[in-house]
Design an enzyme around this catalytic site. Structure first.
Site, mmCIF file in Angstrom:
data_model
loop_
_atom_site.group_PDB
_atom_site.id
_atom_site.type_symbol
_atom_site.label_atom_id
_atom_site.label_comp_id
_atom_site.label_asym_id
_atom_site.label_seq_id
_atom_site.Cartn_x
_atom_site.Cartn_y
_atom_site.Cartn_z
ATOM 1 N N GLU A 45 0.925 -1.459 -0.031
ATOM 2 C CA GLU A 45 -0.097 -0.151 -0.056
ATOM 3 C C GLU A 45 1.073 1.197 -0.042
ATOM 4 O OE1 GLU A 45 -1.999 -0.553 3.728
ATOM 5 O OE2 GLU A 45 -3.350 -1.925 3.026
ATOM 6 N N ARG A 70 2.375 20.144 6.716
ATOM 7 C CA ARG A 70 3.447 19.123 7.336
ATOM 8 C C ARG A 70 4.425 19.857 8.151
ATOM 9 N NH1 ARG A 70 6.432 16.046 4.866
ATOM 10 N NH2 ARG A 70 5.930 14.220 6.064
ATOM 11 N N CYS A 95 -3.025 33.623 10.307
ATOM 12 C CA CYS A 95 -2.636 34.193 11.546
ATOM 13 C C CYS A 95 -2.267 33.080 12.765
ATOM 14 C CB CYS A 95 -3.904 35.060 11.816
ATOM 15 S SG CYS A 95 -4.094 36.257 10.983
ATOM 16 N N TYR A 102 0.435 13.884 0.848
ATOM 17 C CA TYR A 102 0.305 14.602 2.029
ATOM 18 C C TYR A 102 0.338 16.065 2.039
ATOM 19 C CZ TYR A 102 0.497 9.626 3.087
ATOM 20 O OH TYR A 102 0.249 8.214 3.200
HETATM 21 N N1 LLP Z 1 -1.481 1.877 4.486
HETATM 22 C C1 LLP Z 1 -2.206 2.247 5.570
HETATM 23 C C2 LLP Z 1 -2.945 1.381 6.438
HETATM 24 C C3 LLP Z 1 -1.722 3.736 6.115
HETATM 25 O O1 LLP Z 1 -2.292 4.099 7.160
HETATM 26 C C4 LLP Z 1 -0.969 4.558 5.317
HETATM 27 C C5 LLP Z 1 -0.363 5.749 5.870
HETATM 28 C C6 LLP Z 1 -0.417 3.700 4.114
HETATM 29 C C7 LLP Z 1 -0.925 2.650 3.720
HETATM 30 C C8 LLP Z 1 0.412 4.548 3.093
HETATM 31 O O2 LLP Z 1 1.811 5.111 3.646
HETATM 32 P P1 LLP Z 1 2.659 5.746 2.693
HETATM 33 O O3 LLP Z 1 3.323 4.732 1.846
HETATM 34 O O4 LLP Z 1 2.132 6.979 1.867
HETATM 35 O O5 LLP Z 1 3.874 6.194 3.698
HETATM 36 N N2 LLP Z 1 0.192 12.757 7.099
HETATM 37 C C9 LLP Z 1 1.451 12.069 7.179
HETATM 38 C C10 LLP Z 1 1.589 10.314 6.825
HETATM 39 C C11 LLP Z 1 0.532 9.863 7.406
HETATM 40 C C12 LLP Z 1 0.396 8.389 6.838
HETATM 41 C C13 LLP Z 1 -1.146 7.742 7.266
HETATM 42 N N3 LLP Z 1 -0.933 6.441 6.807
HETATM 43 C C14 LLP Z 1 2.580 12.868 6.471
HETATM 44 O O6 LLP Z 1 2.292 13.836 6.020
HETATM 45 O O7 LLP Z 1 3.642 12.498 6.440
#
Ligand code: LLP
Length: 429
Positions: free
Chosen positions: A277, A316, A356, A385
């Site tokens: 994923e 972020r 602000c 993100y």
């Molecule tokens: N699978 C599940 C169950 C997840 O919760 C997530 C991300 C992913 C896959 C994908 O993860 P990736 O490959 O994109 O790292 N907002 C945060 C990141 C939060 C990730 C949440 N879950 C940021 O800006 O770093």
């Protein structure tokens, strides 16, 4: 490697100058590179090809329909975590049989939506608690169907990332403790309405070493062996996402092939299907955010560059203290996109936005080339993100999004208007 490079004295996205895009579409502006997006998807698919994985792009990282459509056309499935994300994934054209639904708090309405998506329903739910299993079975039974599910287990492995995005440790809200997996499979062996036949993990994000994945996979493989000895079918193992990207320097992130090289031997010939994923790895470096310098000011001993990019556009840095490389689009590019790159005539500034809040910044105490009012800046690694976490805080319309393909550029989400800001409100005017 991405397709945002300086040439002819300015930044280009593929074959289009950033200045052209800013002129045509205004700023702040999210700019995506088609070639980069697809290249990163292909890297994931090729690296894990020996286990013939189902790659489910994590749509939460960037759900723009045009980007998702490109990935779907390339053969990608989707990982969704809400009814809205499922709706979006289907609108992008994904086959529901290539969709998995994660998350600790699925509502009955979302479950029903997923059970009936495309008629036959989605491929699988990743379930996170016993209460959820019972509810999923109840809703499926009421709908006269059987939900296919994987148990999300918590292997209690530290991915060494930000506390807010660490998910595979015992003290987080995600998954069921790995040592409870056998009890859970036993308990629900004959529960009508659900077929529990897979395991899922997601350790956190972003992750910069293979060890957490290897450790967790070894632990989970041992559990799968025990489950099978007890007569349980374990048909697939979903290893989640989390592969890091280069925010701070060009060698920060491991190529996805390193993760695959370490994991394929553990996943191959185990008699289960493999799902992955990834979100950030595919979308992260496929986008930059362009902003325009509005003002400069000094306050005490500090110098500020105030641009039109607010925390509502890119959260972020404010939320996680995350680092995004910044560089003016005009002139030569950096010798390296490295947070310690030498800038002989540079100045140390805070790059802040118009919102602000003192926490409204994209960089603090950052050495940057000198910029003046009107200059364009590029904020890198803003494909994941970034827009997906944007808001209307301070009543700021969200930025436009543009997709570049060679020398062509297409608006894939128009800039919001003031009318958009009030469009959903009722009772006045
Ligand atoms: N699978 C599940 C169950 C997840 O919760 C997530 C991300 C992913 C896959 C994908 O993860 P990736 O490959 O994109 O790292 N907002 C945060 C990141 C939060 C990730 C949440 N879950 C940021 O800006 O770093």
């Amino acid at each position: 490697m991405d397709h945002f490079q300086h040439k002819n004295g300015e930044l280009y996205c593929e074959d289009v100058p950033a200045s052209t895009l800013a002129e045509v579409y205004g700023t702040p502006l999210y700019v995506y590179s088609r070639a980069t997006l697809l290249r990163h998807y292909q890297q994931v698919a090729e690296a894990f090809a020996p286990v013939d994985p189902t790659v489910c792009y994590s749509i939460k990282s960037n759900g723009n329909l045009s980007l998702c459509r490109l990935l779907v056309e390339a053969g990608c499935g989707m990982d969704v975590t809400s009814g809205g994300e499922l709706f979006r994934a289907l609108r992008a054209g994904v086959d529901p049989k290539r969709v998995i639904f994660a998350g600790v708090g699925k509502t009955d309405a979302e479950i029903q939506q997923a059970l009936t998506a495309g008629g036959e329903g989605i491929a699988a739910f990743n379930v996170e608690s016993e209460a959820e299993i019972e509810n999923l079975a109840r809703v499926a039974q009421a709908a006269d169907t059987v939900a296919t599910a994987a148990l999300r287990v918590n292997p209690d492995v530290d991915p060494d990332t930000h506390a807010y995005t660490t998910t595979g440790k015992k003290e987080t809200k995600f998954g069921v403790d790995l040592d409870r997996a056998e009890a859970v499979f036993d308990k629900y062996r004959d529960l009508p309405g659900i077929r529990l036949a897979g395991l899922h993990m997601h350790l956190g994000s972003p992750i910069y070493s293979v060890e957490p994945y290897v450790l967790a996979t070894q632990k989970i493989n041992a559990t799968i062996d025990r489950l099978r000895e007890q007569g349980h079918a374990v048909e697939w193992f979903d290893i989640g996402g989390g592969f890091g990207v280069n925010y701070e320097h060009p060698d920060q992130a491991l190529p996805v092939s390193d993760f695959a090289d370490a994991l394929v031997p553990l996943l191959k010939d185990r008699g289960y299907k493999v799902a992955i994923e990834p979100g950030r790895y595919i979308a992260g470096n496929a986008g930059v955010l362009l902003g325009r310098v509005l003002y400069r000011k000094t306050s005490g001993s500090k110098s500020f560059v105030i641009s039109d990019v607010g925390m509502n556009d890119l959260l972020r840095p404010s939320l996680y203290g995350a680092y995004h490389f910044i560089w003016p689009t005009a002139g030569d590019g950096p010798a390296s996109r490295d947070k310690d790159v030498a800038i002989p005539d540079g100045e140390t500034v805070d790059v802040v936005g118009p919102v602000c809040e003192t926490g409204d910044f994209v960089a603090r105490g950052r050495l940057l080339p000198k910029t003046e009012r009107g200059d364009l800046i590029a904020i890198y690694t803003a494909g994941a993100y970034a827009f997906s976490m944007a808001s209307n805080y301070n009543n700021r319309p969200r930025p436009a999004e543009v997709l570049v393909d060679g020398d062509r550029h297409t608006l894939v989400r128009r800039r919001e208007t003031y009318e958009d800001l009030v469009a959903l409100e009722t009772g006045v005017g």
